[in-house]
Design an enzyme around this catalytic site. Structure first.
Site, PDB file in Angstrom:
ATOM      1  N   TYR A 400       0.819  -1.201   0.000  1.00  0.00           N
ATOM      2  CA  TYR A 400       0.000   0.000   0.000  1.00  0.00           C
ATOM      3  C   TYR A 400       0.859   1.259   0.000  1.00  0.00           C
ATOM      4  O   TYR A 400       0.561   2.243  -0.661  1.00  0.00           O
ATOM      5  CB  TYR A 400      -0.909   0.029   1.244  1.00  0.00           C
ATOM      6  CG  TYR A 400      -2.220  -0.707   1.084  1.00  0.00           C
ATOM      7  CD1 TYR A 400      -3.369  -0.030   0.677  1.00  0.00           C
ATOM      8  CD2 TYR A 400      -2.313  -2.065   1.347  1.00  0.00           C
ATOM      9  CE1 TYR A 400      -4.573  -0.702   0.545  1.00  0.00           C
ATOM     10  CE2 TYR A 400      -3.524  -2.743   1.214  1.00  0.00           C
ATOM     11  CZ  TYR A 400      -4.651  -2.053   0.812  1.00  0.00           C
ATOM     12  OH  TYR A 400      -5.843  -2.720   0.674  1.00  0.00           O
ATOM     13  N   TYR A 404       4.543   5.259  -2.299  1.00  0.00           N
ATOM     14  CA  TYR A 404       4.762   6.597  -1.752  1.00  0.00           C
ATOM     15  C   TYR A 404       6.192   6.752  -1.234  1.00  0.00           C
ATOM     16  O   TYR A 404       6.777   7.829  -1.317  1.00  0.00           O
ATOM     17  CB  TYR A 404       3.753   6.874  -0.634  1.00  0.00           C
ATOM     18  CG  TYR A 404       2.318   6.831  -1.112  1.00  0.00           C
ATOM     19  CD1 TYR A 404       1.795   7.855  -1.891  1.00  0.00           C
ATOM     20  CD2 TYR A 404       1.500   5.748  -0.808  1.00  0.00           C
ATOM     21  CE1 TYR A 404       0.486   7.813  -2.346  1.00  0.00           C
ATOM     22  CE2 TYR A 404       0.182   5.696  -1.260  1.00  0.00           C
ATOM     23  CZ  TYR A 404      -0.312   6.727  -2.035  1.00  0.00           C
ATOM     24  OH  TYR A 404      -1.604   6.679  -2.487  1.00  0.00           O
TER      25      TYR A 404
END
Length: 580
Positions: A400, A404
């Site tokens: 997830y 990032y």
């Protein structure tokens, strides 16, 4: 329509004396048109506002084209109060740029060094002269004025030793150069207000800011190549070599972050905990430009909040969430990643683990505080926060947040940046430059155990004490889950098994008492992890023999501060630079 009177024309010519010849000619043409269409009274009202604006613009040099264009935009888009709004914004720009317009945007290298030398010498001479003639309070007042002009913050005026230490810094050219470079942040913020930072111009960081970042990177690289560290055994390593073996290396930094994330997830699975992926965003008044390229009027009405002010808002919200969770007896752990929107406004992504029942209550608290400020603005429910349950059947928690992490370091393993649609590798440079320019910490774990202890243990290679052997083996093998458990588990806080151990305080070059990390401790027992004294010097400057004598070459070496003096491990031991 009434034509201007002779007195009116004389009055206008007096005003024109305060502007450039080119501006005066342009204004005369505009006045002729206004005189015919609306009369000389309304034309004169218009001229008063424009003259004041031009007078302010004349105080700006390098930044003038950008600032002038933005002032005109504000005046045109703000209706009948346009001139007032433009003037109000211009006054803040002039005030902020009074120190850094030409100096900071133009001066680099030797010119900046010469400027810093001049500033430090002037401060030293004046500070001591005032102190001798008028007393220490007057000297402190002069020092406060110099600090304010440089944009530096200092609040410890009641502590004499801190005042002396600050004055000692201010008589060094290095301090002034650092303050000058910090002013680049002011320039970047103004460019952002001028619409130079967004997806249609330059995402995350202005072109000027990106160019400055690249030049700074080149300067840093040259410095690391040109200087070396030498220990008491005569071993030498360039700073470039040493830096490449630590977390300043993007590859190692990303690897350590992903190791800790994976270990945190493994621990959560073992404990039967669940995870949520959260996003926290600031209200619209913190955003300068929309994705479409249009400006956000609330941003200007709120005084143009900077990225650091937006980050401070998010930190405050998170502090409230944590405080409420503590009052409710909720325990949680995870990581937060800060990344910018295309217009440089920061937002947070958080990976949070905990017991399912507790996290249900935590999510409610998270939503409540995310909506506390400006709760009724349009679209707040959709834009202010996002909550996603991390379903193990759909992928790992690490998956997830991995994109990032990579996007914010070097863009590896990602083809396209979804925020801008551009190359992830190219945008990673902009994002890194954004974080450095605004001084924003990108990654932070919470509720876990000390990464400092982890790194210190990984320094050790032999003669491991049996009391810390299991924790050492977990750290050395990169097993974050096992390391966390042996350290006391998540949320162990001050009850962690091992803690960083610091040396006794010593005076630094500014007369301040500081302590440097020396190793780790378990109760009253200490375990040294740093065994070498290092001297930093220019490459080829000379050599320190084992006895400590110094052979000088091209330049005097200087000792690196905050390095402890410890006995080497048994067997003498040469230093082997490895990832710490």
């Amino acid at each position: 329509m009434l034509n201007p009177t002779p007195q009116c024309l004389v009055w206008r010519e007096e005003l024109f004396k305060g502007v450039s010849r080119e501006d005066a000619e342009r204004l005369r043409l505009c006045l002729d048109d206004l005189d015919k269409k609306k009369g000389h009274v309304e034309a004169n009202t218009w001229l008063r506002g424009v003259i004041e604006r031009l007078t302010l613009l004349n105080k700006i040099s390098v930044m003038r084209p950008h600032v002038e264009k933005e002032a005109e935009r504000i005046a045109k888009r703000s209706g009948k109060h346009g001139n007032k709004k433009a003037l109000k914004w211009l006054k803040t720009v002039v005030k902020r740029l009074r120190y850094c317009d030409t100096l900071i945007t133009d001066l680099t290298g030797e010119e900046l060094a010469a400027w810093a030398e001049k500033k430090s010498a002037h401060f030293e001479k004046t500070f001591f002269a005032i102190g001798l003639s008028d007393g220490k309070e007057k000297a402190k007042s002069f020092m406060a004025e110099a600090l304010a002009l440089a944009g530096a913050e200092f609040r410890q005026w009641d502590k004499n030793e801190k005042v002396i230490a600050m004055a000692a810094r201010m008589i060094t050219p290095e301090w002034w150069k650092r303050q000058a470079k910090k002013q680049w942040r002011t320039v970047e913020n103004i460019l952002r207000e001028c619409g130079e930072v967004h997806n249609g111009a330059s995402p995350y960081l202005s072109r000027w800011g990106l160019n400055k970042f690249r030049k700074q990177q080149e300067a840093n690289e040259a410095f690391l190549k040109g200087w070396e560290a030498e220990n008491q055994h005569g071993q030498k390593f360039t700073l470039e070599d040493l830096a490449s073996r630590g977390v300043s290396n993007p590859f190692i930094r990303r690897g350590e972050l992903m190791t800790r994330i994976r270990g945190t997830e493994e621990l959560a699975v073992e404990l039967g905990h669940v995870g949520y992926f959260l996003t926290l965003t600031a209200p619209s008044k913190y955003h300068a430009v929309r994705k479409s390229g249009s400006r956000v009027s609330k941003f200007y009405d709120a005084g143009c909040p900077t990225p650091r002010e937006s980050q401070a808002y998010l930190v405050k919200v998170w502090a409230k969430i944590r405080a409420q969770a503590k009052r409710d007896g909720i325990h949680f752990y995870g990581i937060r990643v800060v990344e910018p929107h295309h217009d440089a406004t920061p937002h947070w992504h958080l990976m949070v683990f905990g017991e399912a029942k507790q996290l249900t209550s935590f999510i409610k608290t998270f939503k409540d505080y995310a909506m506390e400020e400006d709760p009724n603005e349009k679209g707040a429910d959709d834009a202010r926060y996002d909550v996603r349950f991390m379903n193990p059947a759909e992928g790992t928690a690490a998956g997830y947040i991995a994109k990032y992490i990579c996007k914010s370091i070097d863009g590896s393993h990602i083809e396209k940046d979804l925020e801008t649609g551009k190359s992830a590798a190219d945008m990673a440079e902009n994002i890194t430059g954004w974080a450095r320019r605004h001084g924003i910490r990108q990654f932070q774990f919470f509720g876990g155990v000390s990464v400092t202890v982890w790194r210190e243990l990984r320094r050790l290679k032999k003669d491991i004490d049996q009391k810390i052997q299991p924790i050492y083996e977990a750290a050395d093998a990169g097993r974050w889950k096992d390391f966390t458990k042996l350290m006391g588990g998540f949320c162990a806080g001050r009850n962690q098994t091992l803690k960083p151990y610091y040396s006794d305080t010593e005076e630094n070059q500014y007369g301040e008492l500081v302590a440097s990390i020396k190793g780790i401790s378990k109760g009253i027992e200490t375990f040294v992890t740093r065994f070498y004294d290092w001297t930093i010097q220019r490459v080829g400057a000379g050599s320190l023999s084992v006895s400590g004598s110094l052979s000088l070459g091209a330049a005097e070496p200087f000792p690196r501060t905050r390095v402890n003096n410890c006995t080497p491990p048994s067997g003498g031991g040469n230093y082997q630079p490895t990832y710490q």
